[in-house]
Design a protein around this motif. Structure first.
Motif, PDB file in Angstrom:
ATOM      1  N   ILE A 117      47.701  74.828  73.507  1.00 25.54           N
ATOM      2  CA  ILE A 117      46.924  76.051  73.790  1.00 25.54           C
ATOM      3  C   ILE A 117      46.411  76.003  75.226  1.00 25.54           C
ATOM      4  O   ILE A 117      45.914  74.969  75.677  1.00 25.54           O
ATOM      5  N   TYR A 118      46.502  77.132  75.918  1.00 24.81           N
ATOM      6  CA  TYR A 118      45.925  77.273  77.259  1.00 24.81           C
ATOM      7  C   TYR A 118      44.839  78.336  77.155  1.00 24.81           C
ATOM      8  O   TYR A 118      45.108  79.521  77.345  1.00 24.81           O
ATOM      9  N   PRO A 119      43.595  77.954  76.866  1.00 25.78           N
ATOM     10  CA  PRO A 119      42.570  78.964  76.549  1.00 25.78           C
ATOM     11  C   PRO A 119      42.324  79.955  77.677  1.00 25.78           C
ATOM     12  O   PRO A 119      42.252  81.166  77.434  1.00 25.78           O
ATOM     13  N   GLU A 121      44.270  80.801  80.235  1.00 28.07           N
ATOM     14  CA  GLU A 121      45.433  81.660  80.472  1.00 28.07           C
ATOM     15  C   GLU A 121      45.589  82.690  79.358  1.00 28.07           C
ATOM     16  O   GLU A 121      45.886  83.855  79.613  1.00 28.07           O
TER      17      GLU A 121
END
Ligand code: ATP
Ligand code: ATP
Lengths: 218, 218
Positions: A117-119, A121
């Protein structure tokens, strides 16, 4: 009911933990910092202040038995990779890890994260999408070319039928799949359904035609 | 086409900027750090390395003419509040600001932000939602009790009709609003529509009954 472990109780991790706990799932929160643990204790039933150093630590806390573990450690890339690896080694069947950079994410995937997960982005994309077409507040992607968009009926639509607005199945660029009117959900509304003030619509759209939706930001 | 200014080109801000630029909108990126500006120059047409100190700075850069400005400064709460205020004072009609804490967000709203974003919290909620019901990958909220969920048809559904699966309008707890089959979108599918392997469904659900959806995580 899921058993979920969240390691790292910053804004991202604590939100995952408290949201799941709010829905009745069993959530185990872990953080190495006292302040985060104290803060989380008001909201989660099981919170432990610790750092995981080996597989024995994971098993001692019973974390190897959870359905899913979320490694929500942000800045400390080393700790994030090490923690995730320990959980995988302990046999946790699904480990989801947050990444801070693209390279960090690549490493996590190579090491075996089931999901990365890339919060920042992903929130950035959500905001960009809502800015793209003012009035569109939420979105589901059905394919790279087609999506379902939620929007509040603009004033210009009130009093008109779906047919008049070209939102019925006769006009495939945009089709109103559902209308939320207060507490009532109208699924597959008829072409002669007339829009009322306050109606929320879920409209399936060709992504490339999104800008043609006659929307006005309220 | 929108004119958008993004101040602060970290992961969140740069994602907002590049996503909108990718859709053909005119995006102006601003950051005080050279490294961020260099990185952004590959992706955005207009990037300026500067810090905004007064309304004159805003007008000199033409930022007062944009449709929307996004203040994506994170850690520096003071800079975030000051920058947003300058944009509002310069007459920018819509200013969206990122907040790092609840109190920071309250201040931004009091000062006049049109919208406050909490990137880490909002991604945390998105992850929690996807963990809640394995198989549900995206979600739109229609009301506090009803939502539209996207899910990949589980193996158990393949070969069955919507009626047999209790996903047609006859059974109001869950109604399949659309089926995405490869490139084909079937809006308002008939009760006798038979599910095929690979089908993606958009199903309207009572939130409280979400756990009854007979889903198995793939
Ligand atoms: N090895 C570790 N074991 C357990 N918890 C850790 C470890 N390293 C960091 N943490 C915790 O992970 C949490 C998130 O880390 P991060 O460095 O991203 O902080 P943050 O920026 O406050 O997080 P967020 O962006 O989610 O708000 C912190 O609360 C931190 O104490
Ligand atoms: N006064 C300012 N004017 C312009 N840009 C600024 C100002 N203060 C900070 N920034 C920039 O805002 C960006 C985001 O700030 P932040 O402190 O949140 O960094 P970050 O954690 O890298 O961001 P993100 O979480 O979005 O990745 C940085 O690139 C920083 O250089």
């Amino acid at each position: 009911v899921q058993q979920v472990a969240v390691i790292g109780l910053g804004r991202f991790g604590l939100t995952v933990a408290r949201t799941l706990a709010g829905w009745g799932h069993e959530v185990y929160g872990i953080d190495c910092e006292e302040e985060q643990v104290q803060h989380a204790k008001d909201e989660l039933t099981h919170v432990v202040q610790t750092e995981l150093y080996d597989v024995a630590d994971v098993k001692e806390l019973g974390l190897d038995e959870v359905d899913v573990a979320v490694v929500a450690i942000g800045a400390d890339i080393e700790a994030s990779i090490l923690t995730m690896t320990l959980l995988l080694e302990a046999g946790v069947r699904r480990v989801i890890t947050r990444a801070t950079t693209r390279l960090h994410g690549i490493i996590l995937q190579r090491v075996g994260a089931h999901d990365v997960i890339y919060p920042e982005e992903s929130s950035g994309e959500m905001l960009a999408r809502s800015l793209r077409a003012p009035g569109i507040t939420e979105h589901i992607e059905l394919s790279s070319q087609v999506g379902i968009n939620k929007l509040l009926a603009p004033d210009e639509w009130v009093g008109h039928t779906l047919d008049e607005l070209r939102l019925s199945a006769a006009d495939p660029a945009f089709i109103a799949l559902a209308i939320q009117r207060g507490d009532e959900t109208i699924a597959a509304p008829a072409p002669e359904e007339r829009i009322r003030d306050g109606d929320v619509l879920a409209v399936v759209c060709q992504e490339s035609k999104l800008d043609e939706l006659p929307l006005v930001a309220r």
